[in-house]
Design a protein around this motif. Structure first.
Motif, mmCIF file in Angstrom:
data_model
loop_
_atom_site.group_PDB
_atom_site.id
_atom_site.type_symbol
_atom_site.label_atom_id
_atom_site.label_comp_id
_atom_site.label_asym_id
_atom_site.label_seq_id
_atom_site.Cartn_x
_atom_site.Cartn_y
_atom_site.Cartn_z
ATOM 1 N N ILE A 191 60.519 -64.011 71.511
ATOM 2 C CA ILE A 191 60.350 -64.946 70.400
ATOM 3 C C ILE A 191 61.065 -64.410 69.160
ATOM 4 N N MET A 192 60.848 -63.125 68.881
ATOM 5 C CA MET A 192 61.477 -62.520 67.705
ATOM 6 C C MET A 192 62.990 -62.407 67.893
ATOM 7 N N GLU A 193 63.440 -62.283 69.130
ATOM 8 C CA GLU A 193 64.871 -62.220 69.398
ATOM 9 C C GLU A 193 65.548 -63.546 69.048
ATOM 10 N N ASN A 194 64.885 -64.678 69.323
ATOM 11 C CA ASN A 194 65.426 -65.986 68.944
ATOM 12 C C ASN A 194 65.632 -66.070 67.436
ATOM 13 N N THR A 195 64.622 -65.663 66.691
ATOM 14 C CA THR A 195 64.737 -65.682 65.226
ATOM 15 C C THR A 195 65.865 -64.772 64.775
ATOM 16 N N LYS A 199 57.880 -70.680 64.817
ATOM 17 C CA LYS A 199 57.585 -69.301 65.204
ATOM 18 C C LYS A 199 58.374 -68.814 66.417
ATOM 19 N N ASP A 200 58.525 -69.644 67.454
ATOM 20 C CA ASP A 200 59.224 -69.174 68.658
ATOM 21 C C ASP A 200 60.738 -69.150 68.500
ATOM 22 N N GLY A 201 61.268 -69.700 67.419
ATOM 23 C CA GLY A 201 62.693 -69.598 67.111
ATOM 24 C C GLY A 201 63.588 -70.579 67.834
ATOM 25 N N THR A 202 63.037 -71.353 68.766
ATOM 26 C CA THR A 202 63.894 -72.271 69.526
ATOM 27 C C THR A 202 64.457 -73.382 68.633
ATOM 28 N N ILE A 203 63.644 -73.909 67.733
ATOM 29 C CA ILE A 203 64.132 -74.950 66.819
ATOM 30 C C ILE A 203 65.219 -74.379 65.912
ATOM 31 N N LEU A 204 65.003 -73.172 65.419
ATOM 32 C CA LEU A 204 66.001 -72.549 64.547
ATOM 33 C C LEU A 204 67.317 -72.333 65.290
ATOM 34 N N CYS A 205 67.245 -71.899 66.548
ATOM 35 C CA CYS A 205 68.457 -71.687 67.345
ATOM 36 C C CYS A 205 69.186 -73.007 67.574
ATOM 37 N N ARG A 206 68.438 -74.058 67.834
ATOM 38 C CA ARG A 206 69.055 -75.373 68.031
ATOM 39 C C ARG A 206 69.733 -75.850 66.753
ATOM 40 N N ILE A 260 74.906 -76.637 63.589
ATOM 41 C CA ILE A 260 75.726 -76.275 62.427
ATOM 42 C C ILE A 260 76.999 -75.556 62.871
ATOM 43 N N CYS A 261 76.842 -74.576 63.738
ATOM 44 C CA CYS A 261 77.965 -73.774 64.270
ATOM 45 C C CYS A 261 77.881 -73.825 65.794
ATOM 46 N N PRO A 262 78.511 -74.812 66.402
ATOM 47 C CA PRO A 262 78.398 -74.970 67.860
ATOM 48 C C PRO A 262 78.776 -73.695 68.621
ATOM 49 N N GLY A 263 77.905 -73.329 69.556
ATOM 50 C CA GLY A 263 78.147 -72.160 70.398
ATOM 51 C C GLY A 263 77.855 -70.830 69.746
ATOM 52 N N SER A 264 77.264 -70.845 68.563
ATOM 53 C CA SER A 264 77.006 -69.577 67.869
ATOM 54 C C SER A 264 75.867 -68.790 68.509
ATOM 55 N N ILE A 265 74.952 -69.477 69.170
ATOM 56 C CA ILE A 265 73.854 -68.799 69.876
ATOM 57 C C ILE A 265 73.976 -69.183 71.344
ATOM 58 N N LYS A 266 74.379 -68.230 72.140
ATOM 59 C CA LYS A 266 74.685 -68.486 73.553
ATOM 60 C C LYS A 266 73.435 -68.715 74.398
ATOM 61 N N LYS A 267 72.390 -67.901 74.158
ATOM 62 C CA LYS A 267 71.202 -67.978 75.005
ATOM 63 C C LYS A 267 69.960 -68.063 74.124
ATOM 64 N N VAL A 268 69.197 -69.118 74.329
ATOM 65 C CA VAL A 268 67.935 -69.291 73.618
ATOM 66 C C VAL A 268 66.816 -68.955 74.592
ATOM 67 N N ASN A 269 65.991 -67.978 74.202
ATOM 68 C CA ASN A 269 64.882 -67.546 75.066
ATOM 69 C C ASN A 269 63.757 -68.574 75.035
ATOM 70 N N THR A 270 63.255 -68.929 76.209
ATOM 71 C CA THR A 270 62.122 -69.855 76.289
ATOM 72 C C THR A 270 60.827 -69.128 76.624
ATOM 73 N N SER A 271 60.925 -67.831 76.857
ATOM 74 C CA SER A 271 59.752 -67.025 77.169
ATOM 75 C C SER A 271 58.831 -66.945 75.950
ATOM 76 N N LYS A 272 57.550 -66.828 76.185
ATOM 77 C CA LYS A 272 56.575 -66.719 75.098
ATOM 78 C C LYS A 272 56.217 -65.268 74.783
ATOM 79 N N MET A 273 56.969 -64.337 75.339
ATOM 80 C CA MET A 273 56.720 -62.924 75.051
ATOM 81 C C MET A 273 57.190 -62.619 73.629
ATOM 82 N N ALA A 274 56.443 -61.762 72.932
ATOM 83 C CA ALA A 274 56.671 -61.511 71.509
ATOM 84 C C ALA A 274 58.097 -61.089 71.197
ATOM 85 N N PHE A 275 58.644 -60.149 71.960
ATOM 86 C CA PHE A 275 59.984 -59.665 71.621
ATOM 87 C C PHE A 275 61.046 -60.717 71.903
#
Length: 171
Positions: free
Chosen positions: A66-70, A37-44, A49-64
Motif C-alpha cells: 500500500i505504501m509502495e503505491n503512494t 490510503k491504498d494508493g491505487t486512486i493516486l496511481c491511476r 496525467i503522465c501516461p505510463g509513469s507508474i508501470k505496476k499498481v499493487n492491489t495487495s492489502k499488505m502495508a508495504f
C-alpha cells in the motif's frame, strides 16, 4: 494543531479534481483518507496525467505494498512533473492519516504542476506563475539611473521637530 488547519472545502475540491481526472465519481462509501490510503486512486490519477509513469499498481492489502503505491505516485510527481519534494506529502502522512492537511496541499501541488504540463487538465487552485523575463534596451536602463527612489530619503522635509517622548531630561 495541524488538524486545525484541515480544510473540508479543499478536501471536496480535491475529490472533485480527482473525479474530473479519472472521469468517474469519487468513492462516497468511504472517507477521503480511506479512499486514498491504498494508493491505487493516486496511481491511476498519475497515469492519466503522465501516461505510463507508474508501470505496476499493487492491489495487495499488505502495508508495504500500500505504501509502495503512494511512493510510486510521489516519485512520479517529482520525476515526471518536476514537483519539489517539499511541496508533497510523505507516504506515512497518508498511510497513518496523521497529516491529511499536507496530503491536500500535496494534491494541489500535483494539480498545479500537471496543468503546467497540460493546460487541458482540470484546475485545482491557482496555476503556477510563468516566467516573464524582460529585456530593456540601454537607453531605458540609463533613464532609470537618474531617478531617485523613495528609499533615498524623499520625505519632503519630514523631521522629528515638535515630537517629545516622556519627560524632558533634567540637568
Amino acid at each position: 494543531k495541524i488538524e486545525d488547519q484541515y480544510d473540508v472545502k479543499l478536501e471536496q475540491e480535491c475529490k472533485d479534481w480527482i473525479s474530473a481526472i479519472l472521469m468517474e465519481p469519487f468513492p462516497e462509501d468511504s472517507t477521503f483518507h480511506e479512499a486514498l490510503k491504498d494508493g491505487t486512486i493516486l496511481c491511476r490519477v498519475m497515469n492519466v496525467i503522465c501516461p505510463g509513469s507508474i508501470k505496476k499498481v499493487n492491489t495487495s492489502k499488505m502495508a508495504f505494498k500500500i505504501m509502495e503505491n503512494t511512493n510510486f505516485f510521489l516519485t512520479a510527481g517529482v520525476e515526471q512533473l518536476g514537483i519539489p519534494k517539499s511541496e508533497l506529502f510523505q507516504t506515512v502522512d497518508l498511510y497513518e492519516g496523521t497529516n491529511m492537511t499536507q496530503v491536500l496541499w500535496g494534491l494541489t501541488a500535483v494539480a498545479r504542476y500537471a496543468r503546467r504540463k497540460n493546460k487541458d487538465l482540470p484546475a485545482l487552485g491557482p496555476d503556477l506563475s510563468a516566467r516573464n523575463e524582460r529585456n530593456f534596451d540601454e537607453a531605458t536602463l540609463n533613464k532609470g539611473q537618474s531617478i531617485v527612489g523613495m528609499q533615498a530619503g524623499g520625505f519632503k522635509g519630514a523631521n522629528q521637530e515638535g515630537m517629545t517622548f516622556g519627560r524632558p531630561r533634567a540637568l
